[in-house]
Enzyme design. Structure first.
Site, PDB file in Angstrom:
ATOM      1  N   SER A 114      14.694 -12.066  10.646  1.00  0.00           N
ATOM      2  CA  SER A 114      13.521 -12.012  11.527  1.00  0.00           C
ATOM      3  C   SER A 114      12.699 -10.348  11.541  1.00  0.00           C
ATOM      4  O   SER A 114      11.707 -10.233  11.203  1.00  0.00           O
ATOM      5  CB  SER A 114      13.529 -12.625  12.769  1.00  0.00           C
ATOM      6  OG  SER A 114      14.536 -11.929  13.566  1.00  0.00           O
TER       7      SER A 114
ATOM      8  N   ASN B 135      11.661  -9.936   7.938  1.00  0.00           N
ATOM      9  CA  ASN B 135      10.427 -10.950   7.293  1.00  0.00           C
ATOM     10  C   ASN B 135       9.379 -11.230   8.366  1.00  0.00           C
ATOM     11  O   ASN B 135       8.368 -11.643   7.681  1.00  0.00           O
ATOM     12  CB  ASN B 135      11.035 -11.759   6.622  1.00  0.00           C
ATOM     13  CG  ASN B 135      12.150 -11.457   5.555  1.00  0.00           C
ATOM     14  OD1 ASN B 135      11.925 -10.882   4.480  1.00  0.00           O
ATOM     15  ND2 ASN B 135      13.552 -11.881   5.604  1.00  0.00           N
ATOM     16  N   TYR B 136       9.585 -11.417   9.430  1.00  0.00           N
ATOM     17  CA  TYR B 136       8.797 -12.168  10.508  1.00  0.00           C
ATOM     18  C   TYR B 136       8.181 -11.249  11.403  1.00  0.00           C
ATOM     19  O   TYR B 136       7.151 -11.621  12.152  1.00  0.00           O
ATOM     20  CB  TYR B 136       9.366 -13.440  10.985  1.00  0.00           C
ATOM     21  CG  TYR B 136       9.918 -14.316   9.672  1.00  0.00           C
ATOM     22  CD1 TYR B 136       8.737 -15.052   9.120  1.00  0.00           C
ATOM     23  CD2 TYR B 136      11.176 -14.647   9.703  1.00  0.00           C
ATOM     24  CE1 TYR B 136       9.019 -15.886   8.057  1.00  0.00           C
ATOM     25  CE2 TYR B 136      11.574 -15.536   8.574  1.00  0.00           C
ATOM     26  CZ  TYR B 136      10.575 -16.098   7.771  1.00  0.00           C
ATOM     27  OH  TYR B 136      10.877 -17.046   6.839  1.00  0.00           O
ATOM     28  N   LEU B 137       8.564 -10.075  11.786  1.00  0.00           N
ATOM     29  CA  LEU B 137       8.291  -9.487  12.925  1.00  0.00           C
ATOM     30  C   LEU B 137       7.352  -8.303  12.615  1.00  0.00           C
ATOM     31  O   LEU B 137       8.011  -7.199  11.651  1.00  0.00           O
ATOM     32  CB  LEU B 137       9.671  -8.794  13.727  1.00  0.00           C
ATOM     33  CG  LEU B 137      10.498  -9.821  14.133  1.00  0.00           C
ATOM     34  CD1 LEU B 137      11.657  -9.266  14.892  1.00  0.00           C
ATOM     35  CD2 LEU B 137       9.686 -10.640  15.449  1.00  0.00           C
TER      36      LEU B 137
END
Ligand SMILES: *[C@@H]1O[C@H](CO)[C@@H](O)[C@H](O)[C@H]1NC(C)=O
Ligand SMILES: *[C@@H]1O[C@H](CO)[C@@H](O)[C@H](O)[C@H]1NC(C)=O
EC number: 5.6.2.1
Length: 540
Positions: free
Chosen positions: A494, A497-499
């Site tokens: 995360s 890639n996502y934060l």
């Protein structure tokens, strides 16, 4: 190499010179540097500013001005013909007679320059020498078979005028600048293709044989191009933030639709062989419907292999209408049938694109992960806790996101061992602290009796020692809590890639937490753009 050694080496069949050859290619001549404004060229007594190309060729002539060559008719004729090819139309119309060209000012300039080079300081000369040596080290050698060999002429000759010996008919002609597109490379491999494509960012590409997919060598995440792409990704997620409520209201409405396709939501890549599913490829067997479960109504129990073959197991209470629709979708189907049989990734993605430009399922994930991190950080960070406690809060916020994204991990094999090590460090620290407290106590007792400066000083230093140990113990305990809580959760995916990294950077700046405590070196490189960009009041 000694001749005897050469003799001993393997002999190749007739005509074969080597089996292995590797080199870095040639070094091109430095690009042309235009003359300073103050250096003039005159035509027919008048100053004339030449175009860069024409000027460059003129400098070749100017540099040879003192030489007899430039007086020879054939040299002048050849030079003038080639020079005119480099001129603009306007220049060609004006400059028609070489005898009217005055290169003396240029020539003086170059003489002054070469004089200045001779007068350079030792340091300047050394610097040039070092640069040349660096170039030689990098480009001046090749590996031929088992030997590192010096290359005779790895530097490509700079452009200039061909002098020629005697009355060579080509004397004075322009020797062109050699460019990469002129070069033929000879090396050990026969490349499939050498391409020039500035519409892509990869350096090297090949097709892998397992899934026949195309692989690439790309730039490091710290590069400008990758940073821009990363930034774009989070900007798209921020756009979703603005319209997510509208989208959600819309799909709530759609749940009532008569058309099956509208009511539901194949992500699998072609050729993927593992039986993993995404929202479009869910099968009837992957869910169980419970009108009531553990005191909750309308619970959907999911159990399937998701991304990267990680099991997704969850019980999710849903709205009644969703539950009823799922019942309808399951009617008269076998366990191995698709749950959403009227839907595929193409239709879903088209639908998402219509809702918002650039919207994909992944954007929802990025948006939800980032916004959740921001909320959790606000909730969990206590303003007056110390740095280690703040880091623990950060990791807890990160964990909340990882759980949301189903980023589980098997505890590393070394987990128990490292926990035990940490525990024994904690125990040792506790013993030290107990000792230090005892020492402090007796120092205080001494001070009460003696009341002198020296014992007071001792008390102060014992106090400091206790404080230091308390801090160290606290740090270790926080670390242990953090590790224990992290046992089954992977934070890296995360984080990477996502934060939105700007949330983290802003948080670090706001609370004075060094960024190195949150991002390790490669993460800092990847997020260099965010570290430069975000200030402490950045809001996702
Ligand atoms: C070129 O210029 C020189 C010097 O001005 C002059 O003597 C000569 O006649 C000119 N040649 C032509 C062909 O105009
Ligand atoms: C993020 O996802 C979770 C789980 O699906 C959901 O409960 C939550 O409301 C979402 N948060 C936002 C802000 O969309």
């Amino acid at each position: 190499r000694a001749l005897s050694q050469v003799r001993k080496e393997e002999r190749y069949p007739e005509g074969i010179k080597w089996k292995f050859l590797e080199h870095k290619g040639p070094v091109f001549a430095p690009p042309y540097e235009p003359l300073p404004e103050s250096v003039k060229f005159y035509y027919d007594g008048k100053v004339m500013k030449l175009s860069p190309k024409a000027e460059e060729v003129a400098t070749f002539f100017a540099k040879m001005l003192d030489h007899e060559y430039t007086t020879k008719e054939i040299f002048r004729k050849n030079f003038f013909k080639d020079w005119r090819k480099e001129m603009t139309n306007e220049e060609k119309n004006t400059i028609t007679n070489l005898s009217k060209c005055d290169f003396t000012h240029m020539s003086q300039y170059f003489k002054a320059q070469s004089e200045a080079r001779k007068q350079m300081s030792k340091e300047e000369k050394l610097k040039i020498k070092e640069e040349n040596e660096k170039l030689l080290k990098e480009y001046g050698f090749c590996i031929m078979d088992n030997h590192r060999e010096r290359i005779a002429n790895f530097k490509i000759e700079p452009p200039g005028l061909f002098p020629g010996r005697g009355n060579h008919p080509k004397t004075g002609m322009l020797k062109r600048r050699i460019m990469p597109e002129d070069i033929i490379i000879n090396c050990r491999h026969k490349w499939k293709e050498v391409r020039h494509d500035n519409k892509v960012t990869w350096l090297v590409s090949w097709t892998e044989n397992i899934q026949d997919s195309i692989k690439y060598i790309m730039l490091n995440p710290s590069s400008r191009i990758k940073g821009e792409k990363d930034w774009q990704k989070y900007e798209t997620a921020r756009r979703l933030k603005k319209c997510v409520d509208k989208i959600r209201n819309q799909y709530r409405e759609d749940w009532k639709s008569k058309e099956m396709k509208v009511r539901a939501g194949n992500e699998k890549e072609e050729g993927e062989t593992a039986d993993t599913v995404g929202c479009c490829s869910l099968r009837v067997e992957h869910i169980n419907l419970h009108p009531e479960l553990d005191g909750q109504e309308y619970v959907v129990e999911f159990d399937f292999l998701g991304k990267d073959s990680i099991r997704y197991y969850n019980k999710v209470p849903v709205e009644k209408r969703v539950f009823k629709n799922l019942q309808l979708f399951m009617e008269n189907k076998q366990p191995e049938d698709d749950l959403f049989d009227r839907l595929n990734t193409g239709i879903l993605n088209k639908h998402l694109q219509d809702l918002m430009e650039g919207l994909t399922a992944k954007v929802f994930r990025t948006y939800n992960a980032s916004i959740t991190l921001q909320q959790q950080l606000k909730e969990l960070t206590a303003p007056d806790e110390n740095i280690p406690a703040k880091i623990l809060s950060y990791n807890r916020a990160n964990r909340a996101v990882a759980i949301l994204c189903n980023h589980q991990r098997a505890p590393p094999k070394t987990f128990e061992m490292s926990m035990m090590n940490l525990q024994s460090k904690i125990d040792a620290k506790k013993d030290q602290l107990a000792d230090a407290r005892r020492h402090l106590k007796s120092a205080k007792a001494d001070a009460k009796v003696m009341k002198d400066a020296k014992t007071k000083k001792v008390v102060e230093s014992k106090k400091k020692a206790v404080q230091r140990l308390e801090e160290q113990l606290m740090k270790l305990e926080v670390q242990a809590t953090d590790r224990e809580e992290n046992k089954h959760i992977a934070l890296g995916t995360s984080k990477l890639n996502y934060l939105d990294p700007r949330i983290t950077v802003a948080w670090c700046k706001k609370w004075g937490v060094p960024i190195e405590k949150i991002y390790h070196k490669t993460q800092r490189e990847k997020f260099a753009w965010a570290i430069d960009m975000a200030n402490e009041d950045y809001e996702f």
